[in-house]
Design an enzyme around this catalytic site. Structure first.
Site: not given
Ligand code: PLP
Length: 402
Positions: A74, A203, A239, A327, A153, A181
């Site tokens: 993000t 993650h 950091t 939601c 996603n 993704q």
């Molecule tokens: N962009 C896409 C296409 C995602 O699927 C996600 C997370 O689901 C993100 C951005 C956000 O990534 P993060 O969870 O590392 O903030």
């Protein structure tokens, strides 16, 4: 004995590789130094940081100095979208993105609009594909940035990123791709120089939460987004999350070492699962592209049901899946992605997404299909819409028989 957990939400997050956890551990304790320090302990942390950067850069054909670690996918998306206009001052304030981006890009674009930028939101085709022609038609003399995701996603559709990037680059426009993704699943490369920025997140590939990176092509003078200390070549203060970054690099190493093999295995599981769902459950459609979709990604809309209801019932069977809906404040809005590919609201409400990964087996998928058949039958039996539809269908069939 507790019931078995069937995790089918790998697009939301993934379990960490044991080896990535192991790699991180020393950097929480004996190797805890701040990489900006001047002594040997700090130097060890700095070395781990730079080795990780090298390793990550190699996965996309970048140079290590083009990789900037962030606190999430993000953050990487926000950085690209919110600062790109500043590196082309005087050229204009027009951004092109798509209606199916993740909110990390969409809401960042909306913030830019509020600050005076102009944004064009491209409409995909019914499979969720943004074509090069659609992009080319939207380009204006004042377009500075194009941001299109590598893969979606919610519906798993893979975008023609190489072609889109080439089209933007040819017109002197910065191209950013949210590859959160796609990274680790698709053969993404920045080697031809057409992609200016690329975001990814640890993650989603068996690494820790709270770590991402933004690739910034070396000629792009992207300003800082987070201000403070001189870390990350003065471009991203704070950091560095050394254990997290080390875990990210280890997860990337393990993921890329078997990428093609994993892709084959997950495609097979995906196609088997999609085939069974479409042939054994009535009134269901696959969302997203049937061919150009992420391995391990199966997303559907089941008519006459609410996706959320199905998820709760699956959860009682130990099955973790997800819906396409966001939601908000107790009201379930249909997903912006499903609306953008043209699905009517009532169909979009029946969205359920299953995403597979390292731990997924055919047996788990078979069990899930059996549970889905039973659950969907039960939910539909309670639906007045389905009762009305079924009555109409019956009288139509009867009429045909007479
Ligand atoms: N962009 C896409 C296409 C995602 O699927 C996600 C997370 O689901 C993100 C951005 C956000 O990534 P993060 O969870 O590392 O903030």
């Amino acid at each position: 004995m507790g019931k078995q957990l069937i995790y089918l939400d790998y697009a939301a997050t993934t379990p960490m590789y044991d080896k990535a956890v192991e790699a991180m551990l020393p950097y929480f304790s004996e190797q805890f130094g701040n990489p900006s320090g001047q002594y040997t302990l700090a130097g060890k942390a700095k070395r781990a940081l730079e080795d990780s950067r090298k390793q990550i850069a190699a996965t996309i054909g970048a140079r290590p100095e083009e990789i900037y670690f962030t606190g999430s996918g993000t953050e990487a998306d926000n950085w690209a979208v919110k600062t790109a206009l500043q590196c082309c001052r005087g050229k204009g304030k027009h951004i092109i993105t798509s209606k199916i981006e993740h909110h990390a890009v969409l809401h960042a674009c909306e913030a830019m609009e509020a600050a005076g930028a102009r944004v064009t939101y491209l409409t995909p085709d019914e499979d969720g594909v943004i074509s090069v022609e659609t992009l080319q038609r939207a380009i204006r003399p004042d377009t500075v940035l194009v941001s299109i995701m590598a893969a979606n996603n919610e519906i798993g559709t893979i975008e023609p990123v190489a072609e889109l990037a080439a089209a933007a680059h040819k017109r002197g426009i910065l191209f950013h791709t949210d590859a959160v993704q796609g990274y680790g699943k698709l053969p993404l490369s920045v080697e031809d120089g057409t992609i200016a920025m690329l975001s990814a997140s640890a993650h989603k590939i068996g690494g820790p939460k709270g770590v991402g990176f933004l690739y910034v092509r070396r000629d792009v003078r992207l300003p800082s987004f987070i201000h403070g200390g001189a870390q990350e070549k003065r471009r991203r203060a704070g950091t560095e999350n050394v254990p997290g970054i080390v875990g990210f690099a280890k997860a990337a190493e393990l993921t890329f070492a078997r990428r093609e093999e994993t892709e084959k295995r997950e495609k097979k599981l995906r196609d088997y699962f999609i085939g069974r769902v479409l042939s054994e459950i009535p009134y269901v459609r696959l969302t997203g592209s049937a061919q150009d979709r992420l391995p391990g990604h199966a997303s559907f809309c089941f008519q006459f049901i609410e996706g959320e209801t199905v998820l709760i019932m699956l959860d009682t069977d130990g099955i973790c899946a997800s819906s396409g809906s966001a939601c908000t404040t107790g009201q379930t809005e249909p997903s912006h992605v499903l609306t953008a590919i043209g699905l009517p609201e009532d169909v979009a409400h029946g969205a359920v997404r299953f995403t597979m990964g390292r731990g997924t087996t055919k047996e788990q998928l078979d069990f899930t299909v059996e549970r889905m058949k039973e659950i969907i039958g039960r939910v539909r039996a309670m639906s007045p819409y389905y009762a009305g539809f079924a009555a109409k269908e019956n009288s139509r069939t009867d009429g045909g028989n007479r």
